[in-house]
Design an enzyme around this catalytic site. Structure first.
Site, PDB file in Angstrom:
ATOM      1  N   LYS A  40       0.818  -1.216   0.000  1.00  0.00           N
ATOM      2  CA  LYS A  40       0.000   0.000   0.000  1.00  0.00           C
ATOM      3  C   LYS A  40       0.850   1.264   0.000  1.00  0.00           C
ATOM      4  O   LYS A  40       1.879   1.345   0.646  1.00  0.00           O
ATOM      5  CB  LYS A  40      -0.934   0.037   1.217  1.00  0.00           C
ATOM      6  CG  LYS A  40      -2.061  -0.985   1.149  1.00  0.00           C
ATOM      7  CD  LYS A  40      -2.936  -0.926   2.385  1.00  0.00           C
ATOM      8  CE  LYS A  40      -3.978   0.177   2.263  1.00  0.00           C
ATOM      9  NZ  LYS A  40      -3.646   1.390   2.956  1.00  0.00           N
TER      10      LYS A  40
ATOM     11  N   GLU B 285      -5.026  13.327   2.532  1.00  0.00           N
ATOM     12  CA  GLU B 285      -5.922  13.032   3.652  1.00  0.00           C
ATOM     13  C   GLU B 285      -5.762  14.054   4.774  1.00  0.00           C
ATOM     14  O   GLU B 285      -6.746  14.479   5.392  1.00  0.00           O
ATOM     15  CB  GLU B 285      -5.649  11.620   4.171  1.00  0.00           C
ATOM     16  CG  GLU B 285      -6.099  10.535   3.199  1.00  0.00           C
ATOM     17  CD  GLU B 285      -5.747   9.134   3.678  1.00  0.00           C
ATOM     18  OE1 GLU B 285      -5.023   9.018   4.686  1.00  0.00           O
ATOM     19  OE2 GLU B 285      -6.180   8.169   3.033  1.00  0.00           O
TER      20      GLU B 285
END
Length: 422
Positions: free
Chosen positions: A245, A252
């Site tokens: 990932k 964010e």
């Protein structure tokens, strides 16, 4: 000004200026010794100046910390307004550059987060350029209201001394477009007014909203489900558990900082809502909210600008998504409208055609023309040309549309504005 109205001699004025400049240099170098028992910056500087220059005792003539603080905040906010406007320009430039570098890329546009109609990737980015331009206009409006000099208001009721407030305003740059001094017109309002601080935090909240929306698009586009873009490793981080990932942490955090900026605005409004005239010590709490909004929004804009320069667009993935023929269903409605069919009837007809497509398991562009004619006899064989995406994009010619020529024109327009300012 005190010298100008005869309350300081020329030698006293020179001595005070030299003393203040020396103290200012020591503060800049971190050598000035602050004394907490003197309460604040004003009293510290005045006490040290008076120790070095006897005439320093005259510095506070006709002034209060109330109007000094009001002045300081206006000076500070003025600078932040200009700096933030410049940072927004850099962000707009990054958006235009990313759009121009991918000017031929078409993606699905979304409503309700469902595929709607095709748009150029650049058109989507230009939507944010428009948003941030409104923010810049708001900053300019706020500058106008901030750019009013409160000095001379004293603690609450001005002064009996013959102060030249306009002279002070001109010296400090509180002037209109014609160079005329702008001074506050009510001493009680001047020392208690924090509208400009609320307005700054409100604009900061609006900028944060727009940054958050942009961040959300970037986060979605970077998912494995979309894969429209890839973000440089410099603006992502790996998972502590899952090695495959790469998380869009900067985007964010940009989205997350919005709540903080909102909180500052609400806190400041709540602080002010029950204050009686005029200055109250409660107002000391305004600075943390104001400073934090400035720091948070400024750094977030800068990071977003940097991240946009490190985004690559996956053209093949975008092209495959934009090739979905259902995106051009509304163009089929327009085809029938041009044939004289009332819009609502045309809309219902294409709705039935979509149902046929779903029932047969065939995309709209693979249905035989006979199926088209069954829902409306106005369809001719040329209706299938509607599904040529490039032709469909070229047909969008009205101002503000995502048409080929219009997007090219808008990119050129914004490049000109960013280069010349108009």
């Amino acid at each position: 000004m005190l010298h100008k109205i005869g309350l300081l001699t020329a030698s006293e004025e020179r001595a005070i200026v030299r003393g203040l400049e020396a103290i200012g240099e020591e503060i800049k170098l971190g050598k000035f010794r602050w004394k907490p028992e003197l309460e604040d910056v004003h009293m510290n500087i005045e006490a040290e100046l008076t120790r070095r220059v006897p005439a320093g005792a005259k510095l506070h003539t006709a002034r209060s910390r109330n109007d000094q603080v009001a002045l300081d905040m206006r000076l500070w906010v003025r600078e932040r307004l200009v700096e933030l406007a410049d940072e927004l320009r850099a962000l707009q430039s990054a958006l235009v550059s990313l759009g121009a570098a991918n000017s031929r890329v078409v993606i699905p546009g979304y409503t309700h987060l469902q595929r709607a109609q095709p748009v150029y990737f650049a058109h989507h980015l230009l939507a944010y350029v428009e948003m941030f331009d409104r923010d810049r206009e708001r900053l300019g409006d706020c500058f106008h209201r901030t750019n009013v000099c409160p000095l001379g208001s004293g603690a609450i009721a001005g002064s009996t001394l013959p102060l030249d407030r306009e002279f002070v305003a001109e010296m400090l740059g509180f002037v209109d477009a014609k160079g005329r001094a702008r001074v506050s017109q009510n001493s009680m309002d001047a020392v208690s007014d924090r509208d400009f601080a609320v307005e700054f935090c409100s604009i900061g909240a609006m900028i944060a909203v727009h940054l958050s929306r942009l961040a959300e698009d970037i986060i979605l586009w970077a998912t494995a489900e979309f894969r429209f873009i890839s973000i440089s490793d410099a603006y992502t981080t790996g998972s502590s558990l899952m090695p495959q990932k790469r998380n869009p942490d900067i985007a964010e955090l940009t989205r997350g900082k919005t709540g903080r900026v909102f909180g500052n605005l609400v806190s400041l409004l709540t602080l002010l809502k029950g204050l009686p005239m005029t200055y109250n010590r409660d107002l000391q709490e305004d600075k943390e909210r104001l400073f934090d909004t400035s720091d948070t929004v400024m750094s977030t804009v800068q990071l977003m600008t940097g991240m946009l320069g490190q985004i690559s667009v996956n053209e093949e993935v975008c092209a495959a998504a934009a090739a979905d023929p259902a995106l051009l269903a509304t163009d089929l409605v327009d085809y029938l409208v041009r044939k004289g069919v009332p819009f609502r009837s045309a809309h219902h007809a294409i709705g039935r055609l979509v149902s046929v497509s779903e029932r047969l398991g065939k995309p709209l562009n693979q249905l035989p023309i006979e199926e088209f004619r069954l829902v409306d006899p106005h369809f001719e064989p040329d209706a299938l040309k509607i599904f040529d995406l490039r032709s469909a994009m070229a047909l969008r010619r009205i101002t503000g549309s995502p048409g080929t020529a219009e997007v090219k024109q808008q990119l050129a327009r914004w490049r000109r504005i960013l280069k010349t300012g108009r």
